[in-house]
Design a protein around this motif. Sequence first.
Motif, PDB file in Angstrom:
ATOM      1  N   PRO A  69      -2.078  55.654  48.517  1.00  0.00           N
ATOM      2  CA  PRO A  69      -1.101  54.746  48.064  1.00  0.00           C
ATOM      3  C   PRO A  69      -1.159  54.230  46.404  1.00  0.00           C
ATOM      4  O   PRO A  69       0.059  54.188  45.887  1.00  0.00           O
ATOM      5  CB  PRO A  69      -1.520  53.614  48.862  1.00  0.00           C
ATOM      6  N   ASP A  70      -2.602  54.156  45.865  1.00  0.00           N
ATOM      7  CA  ASP A  70      -2.290  53.864  44.565  1.00  0.00           C
ATOM      8  C   ASP A  70      -1.789  55.100  43.564  1.00  0.00           C
ATOM      9  O   ASP A  70      -0.931  54.775  42.661  1.00  0.00           O
ATOM     10  CB  ASP A  70      -3.816  53.664  43.982  1.00  0.00           C
ATOM     11  N   VAL A  71      -1.958  56.307  43.981  1.00  0.00           N
ATOM     12  CA  VAL A  71      -1.750  57.457  43.204  1.00  0.00           C
ATOM     13  C   VAL A  71       0.076  57.277  43.632  1.00  0.00           C
ATOM     14  O   VAL A  71       0.413  57.656  42.436  1.00  0.00           O
ATOM     15  CB  VAL A  71      -2.245  58.605  43.996  1.00  0.00           C
ATOM     16  N   LEU A  72       0.404  57.202  44.665  1.00  0.00           N
ATOM     17  CA  LEU A  72       1.911  57.262  44.764  1.00  0.00           C
ATOM     18  C   LEU A  72       2.372  56.084  43.725  1.00  0.00           C
ATOM     19  O   LEU A  72       3.579  56.027  43.236  1.00  0.00           O
ATOM     20  CB  LEU A  72       2.148  56.881  46.472  1.00  0.00           C
ATOM     21  N   ARG A  73       1.939  54.706  43.938  1.00  0.00           N
ATOM     22  CA  ARG A  73       2.597  53.696  43.108  1.00  0.00           C
ATOM     23  C   ARG A  73       2.596  54.140  41.615  1.00  0.00           C
ATOM     24  O   ARG A  73       3.301  53.986  41.046  1.00  0.00           O
ATOM     25  CB  ARG A  73       1.525  52.347  43.404  1.00  0.00           C
ATOM     26  N   HIS A  74       1.424  54.724  41.200  1.00  0.00           N
ATOM     27  CA  HIS A  74       1.441  55.191  39.804  1.00  0.00           C
ATOM     28  C   HIS A  74       2.270  56.298  39.449  1.00  0.00           C
ATOM     29  O   HIS A  74       2.854  56.305  38.430  1.00  0.00           O
ATOM     30  CB  HIS A  74      -0.064  55.460  39.542  1.00  0.00           C
ATOM     31  N   ALA A  75       2.560  57.253  40.485  1.00  0.00           N
ATOM     32  CA  ALA A  75       3.462  58.246  40.324  1.00  0.00           C
ATOM     33  C   ALA A  75       4.958  57.707  40.023  1.00  0.00           C
ATOM     34  O   ALA A  75       5.805  58.299  39.324  1.00  0.00           O
ATOM     35  CB  ALA A  75       3.592  59.355  41.451  1.00  0.00           C
ATOM     36  N   ALA A  76       5.332  56.562  41.168  1.00  0.00           N
ATOM     37  CA  ALA A  76       6.787  56.070  41.085  1.00  0.00           C
ATOM     38  C   ALA A  76       7.008  55.351  39.660  1.00  0.00           C
ATOM     39  O   ALA A  76       7.924  55.383  39.011  1.00  0.00           O
ATOM     40  CB  ALA A  76       6.853  55.032  42.114  1.00  0.00           C
ATOM     41  N   GLU A  77       5.917  54.546  39.157  1.00  0.00           N
ATOM     42  CA  GLU A  77       5.888  54.051  37.776  1.00  0.00           C
ATOM     43  C   GLU A  77       6.302  55.075  36.927  1.00  0.00           C
ATOM     44  O   GLU A  77       6.928  54.831  35.902  1.00  0.00           O
ATOM     45  CB  GLU A  77       4.744  53.172  37.740  1.00  0.00           C
ATOM     46  N   ALA A  78       5.429  56.034  36.792  1.00  0.00           N
ATOM     47  CA  ALA A  78       5.474  57.061  35.895  1.00  0.00           C
ATOM     48  C   ALA A  78       6.810  57.717  35.762  1.00  0.00           C
ATOM     49  O   ALA A  78       7.737  58.032  34.836  1.00  0.00           O
ATOM     50  CB  ALA A  78       4.646  58.087  35.948  1.00  0.00           C
TER      51      ALA A  78
END
Length: 328
Positions: free
Chosen positions: A285-294
Amino acid sequence: MKLELRHLRVVCAIAEAGSLSKASSLLGLAQPALTAQLHRIEALLGGRLFERDHRGARPTPLGELVLERARVLLPAFSRLQEDALRLVDDDAPAERYRVGAVNGPMLGGLVHRLTEARPGAHVSTQVSWSGDELAAMVAAGRLDYVLVGVCGDAPPPSEHGLTWNVVAVDPVFVLLPEDHPLTSRDEVELGALKDVQWAVTPGDGCFGDCFVAACSRAGFTPRTMYEVDIGSCIDLASAGDAVALCQPTFRRTPGLTAMPIAGVPLRWRHLVGWDPEGPAAGFGPDVLRHAAEAYREVAERNPRYTAWLPDHPEYGAVPHRAAVPTAP
């Protein structure tokens, strides 16, 4: 100059891709740079490693010898790095994020956010033109996460049992010279490009077939399709030799404009995948959130895309990113 592991990776990439053009995309290099590097490696080893013609690149006997040794050395070196990371501190194992990615807009921003949020973590990356190859590496434990793009409603690689989450849905744009007559419009009719040559980066999946089908619906059959690396797409579009198909988040390049296609005949979905049973799943979930921000950050760099999005709310970042089921 001495022979190094990076030289062996180049030789293996050329052999696996079957041509220098595909290997250059796999390695993120312009083809002339890769050709020059191959010549330097061949000079070090004293002979040609590949026979090259219109059918691609095939290893010579010397090339076969080098490949045989490289395929032993490279995995051994990779395992050495992984084992060293595990043994650095048994009481506090190093946190790691091994990310694989197909050509897309989020990898750089994701790496930046991971290293900023987790200063002690080990972040590594691997790129490929094949999403299926990277998904298989996640399933085999050689990567933790994979960023892929899929055409339209096509499923992500499903035979590896990964959990997939949608980050964003994009229209496919065309890359034109800024002084092209069509750039004065808000959108480009696909049929207005019936007489051009086309350029696209390589990949697996159905995108090529979907593009031909879209052209057919617009009343024409596309002419030559150049499958090239990103740098060559830019060069061909800048020279007016081809129209490049691109993502709307494409980084702004002097002299070029990314234009929407009327009616959005082609779509592209960005996804993040991981092994639901693997240790990396807890950080998914953290990786997904960071990917969305990117993704949001790179989308904001293209004012034509940000101006287009309010009238097309079904595109852009996906607000709730439910898992995409995989085939049983």
